[in-house]
Structures are given as structure tokens and as C-alpha cells.
Design an enzyme around this catalytic site. Sequence first.
Site, short mmCIF file in Angstrom:
data_model
loop_
_atom_site.label_atom_id
_atom_site.label_comp_id
_atom_site.label_asym_id
_atom_site.label_seq_id
_atom_site.Cartn_x
_atom_site.Cartn_y
_atom_site.Cartn_z
N ASP A 116 0.86 -1.17 0.00
CA ASP A 116 0.00 0.00 0.00
C ASP A 116 0.91 1.24 0.00
O ASP A 116 2.12 1.13 0.21
CB ASP A 116 -0.90 -0.04 1.23
CG ASP A 116 -1.87 1.12 1.30
OD1 ASP A 116 -2.31 1.59 0.23
OD2 ASP A 116 -2.18 1.57 2.42
N ASP A 137 -0.11 4.95 1.43
CA ASP A 137 -0.23 5.79 2.63
C ASP A 137 0.03 4.98 3.90
O ASP A 137 -0.61 3.95 4.14
CB ASP A 137 -1.63 6.42 2.71
CG ASP A 137 -1.85 7.42 1.61
OD1 ASP A 137 -0.99 8.28 1.41
OD2 ASP A 137 -2.91 7.33 0.93
#
Length: 561
Positions: A105, A107
Site C-alpha cells: 500500500d 499511505d
Amino acid sequence: MRIIHFMLQCSIPHHLFNSITMNKALNRLTSISGRAMYNVTTLPSSSRMRYQHQSSAPRDQLLKTYRELKHFVDDKFEPMFMIDPERIFAVNQTNFDRINIYGFDFDYTLAEYSTEMQEFIYYKAVDILCTKLDYPKGLHHQPYIPNFCIRGLHYDVKLGMFMKIDERHIVQLDTVYKGFEHFGPEKAMQELKHVHIPKKTMDESCFRGNYHLQQLTDIFSLPEMMLLANVVDYFNSKDLGYDPTAIFKDVEQAVRLVHTENHIYHEIQSNTEKYLAKDSLRPLIDKLLRDGKQLFLLTNSKLPTVLVGMEHILGKDWQDAFNVVVTDADKPNFFDTENRVFSVISEESPEPAVPKRGVQDLRKGAVYCGGCCKQLMKLKKWKSGEVIYFGDQIYADLQNPRYSNGWYTGAIIHELKREIDIMNQATFASNVVWIQTLERLIERMQDYGDAESKQVVAEWMTERRKVQQELKSIFNPRFGSVFRSALQSSYFSSRLCRVADVYTSSVMNLLGHQSDKILFPPRGSHPHEQLVSAGYQHDGFDSALSAMLRRFKHMDGHKPL
């Protein structure tokens, strides 16, 4: 007293103290440390009753043992081993030797934002509330308190109250807050009516759009919780009437607009150094590529934010490192939708475009959006057992990859480092040892039914509650540890351990990890299991375990099990 040290040697390597293992060790400790004290709980109930009526010596020995152990823990106890805050902890056996594909991922996984990001989101959401949703301007003066809450809390939307819930769906009544008002157990019970939350309600709380009970699980939720508390507190302090559900929806909308209206992107673009460390990702990516791993980036963030962030933490050539880059992925739907096609997107052509024949190949150097996991695996010819995906959001990032697609999953839990640092403090360790010593002593003192024994039990219970509060407050004065409640794992922790194969405090901890290593979880200890299982929780203690079991046998006649 060296038995206590041995107990900690066995239990510390897993980042959370294994309470059952400690119970077993302390159960044995409180029965043998006084030498002359009988192990009352091992006797048949009829024998135990006869023994109690015959003599008060065991009770007197318990009081003596209490004083000796209290003196030892207060004055002489020191933990012998520290927990490594950069360790990768295994929940499930994880065969890294079979994993060739690493997904990430963006963030709070690859992009480890500074704490100033949460404060920015909070104040921007306040602006949106006041300017677009006509909330009182006085909200600008409500303080932002960085450590007000912890993630994983639940919010009763209809009542406007925060609470922490454990793995058995029990509300921790000392953690109920309305704004900044602490309700306390009695008032909390009056408001909630029931301390147990039904499974259906808990399951529904995990996802947005539920306006009964909502769990707030990721780091982006922290400024939202702070804003909810401040809005409720402001309205209460001004004696203004309000609908708690409407406030929740408005705050939720304001925080969402901070993301969707690109406020975060513009802030990062303007103040990149403030939020992200330059070239911080380069050592990890270089290591994984040297180890022959394929990499992919799969994020819900939009391309402009990813471009700014990745260029800063990895360099302008960052796309060369990734076999596949997917932005605006719409997780968790990405993992369950079967026929959604990929679109091509670029900085020059920000509007998604689907070729006439569809995307036939996911090319290195290109950026895609949309799509689905089934198409990703088909086009790349990857096998599920060779993929691991790292993310910070247990539901959007980890649940469906694990259960729907068979990927290995790795959770990035940034709070873990701070909690381990606290657990490594001597004060914390001694409190844990002492509270569980007290619990064993209380269990035994209850075997005597006279008034004097009951008074001792009451005093020890009061002391236990005091130590329990100290253990909670050392993490967070209002809500305690992210991972634990008073007696159980927190609901957040229990869900984490169901969907993650491994977890760690930072993706950068992979730097010190052998990429062909097999990780094993510590052997779980059920209440009926023996101390011997603890010997396998840390390398190098087999001989110590053997020696201590021999000492047990010598001191109290128990045979090693």
C-alpha cells in the site's frame, strides 16, 4: 526468585506478554516460593475443604509470601530481556522462502508520514465544517490533542460516545467518553444498557456506512476522532442541542473531503520535507531487488499524490522498481470484484483510458487504475502462495487478500514501536509480574471462607485495580494499549491477528529480515496447557527450561511435563 526471571525470558519474545504463560509460571511460583506452602488448588475439592478447616497455616503462609514477593518485585526485580521494536512478529507460519512477489500500500505503508499530517487533516476538516457545513466558527479554537485517542476504538453513532471493546465484544466501561467527558463505569452502563455487543453489530462496525456502531481503524481515523470529540464537547459546553448521528455524518464528510478534494496532495506537494523523509525508501527497495523479488504498488490514493510522495522517498526513477503500479484501486472491492478492467493513466493523461481491446498486459513503467485482483493474477501469471501484501488498514488492505485470494499479508502498525518501548521499561514489566502474582494469591486466599480471609481478598482486589489502572495509563490515560484491554486482547488486536500473517512497526524493518526465512508464531498457551510450551518462544532457552523444570521437581515434588 529466579523463577520470575525465567518466566520473563520465556514470554517476552512475542511483543505482547503471554498472560497465560505468566499465569502458569506465577501459579507455580506462589505455590513453591515459600517452600512450606502447600499447593492447595491441586488437591481434590473434598481434601481441600478438610485441609482448610484443620489449619490456618497455609493462609498465614500466603500472607508471608505476599510480603516477600511484594518486596522482591518493588526492590529487586529487573527484566532480563528486551523486545526488539523492529522485529517482524509472526501470527501464522510464514514461508518467506516461497514468497517472490511483494506488494505494498502507499499511505502509512511505503509513505510513512510524520505526525504533522494528522494535525493538518484535523484543521482542514475544521475549515470544511465551518465554511461548507455551517458549523460554529468557535470550533477553530478547540485544541488538537495528538494523543487524545488510539486507533481501533468504537464510536456509538447514536449516543455520540467513544469506547474500547475487547475481543469478546465486551465494552471496557472505564473507556467510555462523550466528547472529553469520562462517564465512568456506572454512568456508562446506564447509557449503554448492555456491556456486550452482538456479533452482527460488531461485524457491521468494521466498514463505513454503518450509523449504529463504527470502528475507527486506521491512522487517518485519528484526526476524525479528535474532531468528533471536539465538536461534541463544544456543543455540550455551549448547551446547544444536536443530533449525534448528524454530527458523525458531517464530520465523516468533512474528513473525506480533505482526501477527495486533493487537499492532502497540495499540502504534500508544497511541504514534502515536512511530511516525508527524503530517499527513505531506497535502501529497502534496493535490498528486495537484490534478493530477486518482484514488487507491485496497489493503493487507493490517486496518481498525483503517489507521484509526489514516491519521487521524494525513492527518486524520480521509482517506477523502474515496480513490476505493476495500480492507483485509485478501490480497495477492498479490488479484491472481490471479478470482471472490472484496468485503465491506463499517466501524469500527462490523468483521465483513465481503456484500450479498445482492453489491457492485455500490465507493463513495467506504466500506471494503471481500477482493475481487480483476479485480472492482476491472470495477467501477471502469479500464484497466490508466492504473494505477500503489506498495508496498514486491516480491513481494506489485509482481510480480503488473505481470505478471498490466499495471499500472505503483513500489517504495518506504527503504534507498535511506542508500545514495545513502554513494555521494555522496568516499571511496566514489574507491574505485569505483580498483578499476575496478586491474581494467583487472590485465587488461593479465596479457598478460605472466614471473614479475615475475605477482608484480605478485598484489599488485594483493590490493589489489583490500582495496578491495572497504572498498566492502562502508561499507554494512554483514557484508552490504554492499542493491543490489549484489561484481561483480553482488544477487538482491534484480535481482528489484526485474524487477517495478518505477520505484523511489524514499519515496512523498513524488512531491511533486517532474511528474505528466505521461515517465521513461526509462538506456541499459544491455553489455560490447560503447561509452562513447558513457553520454552519454545525464544531461541537459546532449552537448557534454561530444562534446568528450571528440574528445580521445580526438586523443590515441590512436581514432575516435569
